[in-house]
Design an enzyme around this catalytic site. Structure first.
Site, PDB file in Angstrom:
ATOM      1  N   ASP A   1      -1.037  11.094  -5.619  1.00 45.41           N
ATOM      2  CA  ASP A   1      -1.526  12.420  -6.330  1.00 45.41           C
ATOM      3  C   ASP A   1      -1.928  13.411  -5.109  1.00 45.41           C
ATOM      4  O   ASP A   1      -2.858  13.136  -4.395  1.00 45.41           O
ATOM      5  CB  ASP A   1      -2.735  11.615  -6.921  1.00 45.41           C
ATOM      6  CG  ASP A   1      -4.068  11.469  -6.701  1.00 45.41           C
ATOM      7  OD1 ASP A   1      -3.961  10.527  -6.183  1.00 45.41           O
ATOM      8  OD2 ASP A   1      -5.133  11.468  -7.486  1.00 45.41           O
TER       9      ASP A   1
ATOM     10  N   ASP B   1      -3.512   5.954   6.595  1.00 41.46           N
ATOM     11  CA  ASP B   1      -3.621   6.966   7.066  1.00 41.46           C
ATOM     12  C   ASP B   1      -4.297   6.493   8.219  1.00 41.46           C
ATOM     13  O   ASP B   1      -4.266   6.503   9.770  1.00 41.46           O
ATOM     14  CB  ASP B   1      -4.266   7.824   6.383  1.00 41.46           C
ATOM     15  CG  ASP B   1      -4.600   9.479   6.649  1.00 41.46           C
ATOM     16  OD1 ASP B   1      -4.033   9.716   7.774  1.00 41.46           O
ATOM     17  OD2 ASP B   1      -5.958  10.067   4.879  1.00 41.46           O
TER      18      ASP B   1
ATOM     19  N   LYS C   1       1.302   7.924   8.999  1.00 40.79           N
ATOM     20  CA  LYS C   1       0.204   9.051   9.752  1.00 40.79           C
ATOM     21  C   LYS C   1       0.464   8.106  10.850  1.00 40.79           C
ATOM     22  O   LYS C   1      -1.074   7.986  10.886  1.00 40.79           O
ATOM     23  CB  LYS C   1      -0.229   9.451   9.026  1.00 40.79           C
ATOM     24  CG  LYS C   1      -0.209  10.208   7.216  1.00 40.79           C
ATOM     25  CD  LYS C   1      -1.199  10.913   7.136  1.00 40.79           C
ATOM     26  CE  LYS C   1      -0.966  12.037   5.501  1.00 40.79           C
ATOM     27  NZ  LYS C   1      -2.427  12.304   5.092  1.00 40.79           N
TER      28      LYS C   1
ATOM     29  N   GLU D   1       0.879  -1.426  -0.427  1.00 42.86           N
ATOM     30  CA  GLU D   1       0.236   0.210  -0.222  1.00 42.86           C
ATOM     31  C   GLU D   1       0.648   1.212  -0.354  1.00 42.86           C
ATOM     32  O   GLU D   1       1.962   1.341   0.469  1.00 42.86           O
ATOM     33  CB  GLU D   1      -1.001  -0.142   1.154  1.00 42.86           C
ATOM     34  CG  GLU D   1      -1.923   1.417   2.106  1.00 42.86           C
ATOM     35  CD  GLU D   1      -2.926   0.980   0.405  1.00 42.86           C
ATOM     36  OE1 GLU D   1      -2.845   1.637  -0.546  1.00 42.86           O
ATOM     37  OE2 GLU D   1      -4.392   1.129   0.504  1.00 42.86           O
ATOM     38  N   ASP D   2       0.019   2.364  -0.688  1.00 38.91           N
ATOM     39  CA  ASP D   2       1.495   3.418  -0.536  1.00 38.91           C
ATOM     40  C   ASP D   2       1.101   4.582   0.512  1.00 38.91           C
ATOM     41  O   ASP D   2       2.328   4.514   0.984  1.00 38.91           O
ATOM     42  CB  ASP D   2       0.558   4.240  -1.880  1.00 38.91           C
ATOM     43  CG  ASP D   2      -1.047   4.797  -1.124  1.00 38.91           C
ATOM     44  OD1 ASP D   2      -1.425   4.034  -0.410  1.00 38.91           O
ATOM     45  OD2 ASP D   2      -0.832   5.120  -2.255  1.00 38.91           O
TER      46      ASP D   2
ATOM     47  N   ARG E   1       1.408  11.967  -9.620  1.00 39.72           N
ATOM     48  CA  ARG E   1       2.210  10.539  -9.096  1.00 39.72           C
ATOM     49  C   ARG E   1       3.290  10.118 -10.077  1.00 39.72           C
ATOM     50  O   ARG E   1       4.307   9.588  -9.247  1.00 39.72           O
ATOM     51  CB  ARG E   1       1.504   9.785 -10.129  1.00 39.72           C
ATOM     52  CG  ARG E   1      -0.586   9.361  -9.760  1.00 39.72           C
ATOM     53  CD  ARG E   1      -1.074   8.367  -9.827  1.00 39.72           C
ATOM     54  NE  ARG E   1      -2.259   8.273  -9.922  1.00 39.72           N
ATOM     55  CZ  ARG E   1      -2.834   8.527  -8.388  1.00 39.72           C
ATOM     56  NH1 ARG E   1      -2.927   7.638  -7.788  1.00 39.72           N
ATOM     57  NH2 ARG E   1      -4.054   8.108  -8.413  1.00 39.72           N
TER      58      ARG E   1
ATOM     59  N   PHE F   1      -0.655  16.046   3.971  1.00 42.24           N
ATOM     60  CA  PHE F   1      -0.650  16.046   2.884  1.00 42.24           C
ATOM     61  C   PHE F   1      -0.023  15.543   1.933  1.00 42.24           C
ATOM     62  O   PHE F   1       1.048  17.380   1.642  1.00 42.24           O
ATOM     63  CB  PHE F   1      -2.369  16.401   2.155  1.00 42.24           C
ATOM     64  CG  PHE F   1      -2.807  16.439   0.900  1.00 42.24           C
ATOM     65  CD1 PHE F   1      -3.556  14.836   1.122  1.00 42.24           C
ATOM     66  CD2 PHE F   1      -2.304  16.522   0.035  1.00 42.24           C
ATOM     67  CE1 PHE F   1      -3.792  14.407  -0.138  1.00 42.24           C
ATOM     68  CE2 PHE F   1      -3.185  15.678  -1.385  1.00 42.24           C
ATOM     69  CZ  PHE F   1      -3.423  14.824  -1.349  1.00 42.24           C
ATOM     70  N   ILE F   2       0.574  14.762   1.451  1.00 43.29           N
ATOM     71  CA  ILE F   2       1.647  14.814   0.654  1.00 43.29           C
ATOM     72  C   ILE F   2       1.143  14.265  -0.783  1.00 43.29           C
ATOM     73  O   ILE F   2       0.061  13.478  -1.170  1.00 43.29           O
ATOM     74  CB  ILE F   2       2.454  13.471   1.572  1.00 43.29           C
ATOM     75  CG1 ILE F   2       2.116  12.305   1.072  1.00 43.29           C
ATOM     76  CG2 ILE F   2       3.189  14.476   2.684  1.00 43.29           C
ATOM     77  CD1 ILE F   2       2.549  11.278   0.486  1.00 43.29           C
TER      78      ILE F   2
HETATM   79  P1  5GP Z   1      -7.345   5.411   5.082  1.00 43.52           P
HETATM   80  O1  5GP Z   1      -7.762   4.430   5.057  1.00 43.52           O
HETATM   81  O2  5GP Z   1      -5.789   4.832   5.867  1.00 43.52           O
HETATM   82  O3  5GP Z   1      -7.427   6.972   5.766  1.00 43.52           O
HETATM   83  O4  5GP Z   1      -6.145   5.839   3.621  1.00 43.52           O
HETATM   84  C1  5GP Z   1      -5.064   5.843   2.723  1.00 43.52           C
HETATM   85  C2  5GP Z   1      -5.243   6.264   1.334  1.00 43.52           C
HETATM   86  O5  5GP Z   1      -6.522   7.537   1.750  1.00 43.52           O
HETATM   87  C3  5GP Z   1      -4.784   5.986   0.928  1.00 43.52           C
HETATM   88  O6  5GP Z   1      -4.212   4.443   0.542  1.00 43.52           O
HETATM   89  C4  5GP Z   1      -4.832   7.050  -0.685  1.00 43.52           C
HETATM   90  O7  5GP Z   1      -5.130   6.730  -1.042  1.00 43.52           O
HETATM   91  C5  5GP Z   1      -5.152   8.290   0.700  1.00 43.52           C
HETATM   92  N1  5GP Z   1      -4.136   8.963   0.904  1.00 43.52           N
HETATM   93  C6  5GP Z   1      -4.158   9.142   2.489  1.00 43.52           C
HETATM   94  N2  5GP Z   1      -2.800  10.068   3.087  1.00 43.52           N
HETATM   95  C7  5GP Z   1      -2.936  10.660   2.100  1.00 43.52           C
HETATM   96  C8  5GP Z   1      -2.049  11.696   1.449  1.00 43.52           C
HETATM   97  O8  5GP Z   1      -1.708  12.735   2.568  1.00 43.52           O
HETATM   98  N3  5GP Z   1      -2.005  11.748   0.550  1.00 43.52           N
HETATM   99  C9  5GP Z   1      -2.173  10.957  -0.392  1.00 43.52           C
HETATM  100  N4  5GP Z   1      -2.147  11.537  -2.318  1.00 43.52           N
HETATM  101  N5  5GP Z   1      -3.659  10.247  -0.569  1.00 43.52           N
HETATM  102  C10 5GP Z   1      -3.516  10.151   0.719  1.00 43.52           C
END
Ligand code: 5GP
Length: 179
Positions: free
Chosen positions: A163, A106, A134, A102-103, A169, A156-157
């Site tokens: 993206d 959050d 995070k 996973e990227d 990207r 936010f990155i």
């Molecule tokens: P979660 O369900 O953990 O809150 O969110 C995961 C998804 O939110 C990630 O796979 C990504 O697509 C998006 N995301 C969360 N934080 C960021 C961020 O800082 N930058 C970007 N570009 N996407 C994020």
């Protein structure tokens, strides 16, 4: 590295491509040690993790496979709002040792849902590899992240596969939003 503009927002340099590659090599080594006899199947979560998955997988030197899937959002019929379902996973993962690539983690909601659905599909074990985490944004309990390349604060990155509105990207380095 200079500040950049993506659509209407300004981003400043945050993590260099060298640091990213170093961190990836470190977790790849851990995986090579931990998973040597497990014949794991790596599952890259598109789109954000494609660049990370490519660089990570080049450092993996054990018998293994890689495949790809998406988390597809749809409006839930109940008041729970957005629900995300796995889409496009072609392989049978019954009894397999899975490593999700996973990227970014959050709030953790997406990852919890991925683990749950992969277990429903019969995975014997599900490990998580995330490029970024995070910790301050976490909203779920007991989410075990097995391999975290880099921990970052709650901002936010963009870049290196991640993206802003589908743009950015292609950036080699990671940038953080400028206040
Ligand atoms: P979660 O369900 O953990 O809150 O969110 C995961 C998804 O939110 C990630 O796979 C990504 O697509 C998006 N995301 C969360 N934080 C960021 C961020 O800082 N930058 C970007 N570009 N996407 C994020």
């Amino acid at each position: 590295m200079n500040t950049i503009q993506v659509k209407d927002k300004v981003f400043k340099p945050f993590i260099s491509s060298e640091k990213i590659q170093e961190a990836i090599c470190r977790i790849a080594q851990q995986m090579n040690n931990d998973l040597a006899d497990k014949n794991p199947i790596f599952i890259c979560v598109l789109n954000g993790a494609f660049m990370f998955a490519a660089d990570l997988y080049k450092e993996i030197n054990i018998d293994s496979e890689i495949t790809f899937m998406r988390m597809k959002s749809y409006e839930g019929t109940q008041t729970t709002g957005h629900v995300k379902a796995i889409s496009g996973l072609m392989e049978n993962i019954e009894g397999r040792n899975v490593v999700v690539i996973e990227d970014i983690v959050d709030t953790g909601y997406t990852m919890v849902s991925i683990i749950e659905q992969l277990k429903e599909k019969g995975a014997a074990d599900v490990k998580i590899a995330t490029l970024l985490h995070k910790p301050e944004a976490c909203k779920v309990e007991n989410l075990k992240l097995d391999y975290v390349a880099i921990e970052i604060p709650n901002a936010f990155i963009v870049g290196y596969g991640l993206d802003y509105d589908e743009l950015g990207r292609n950036l080699k380095d990671i940038y953080v939003i400028a206040e």
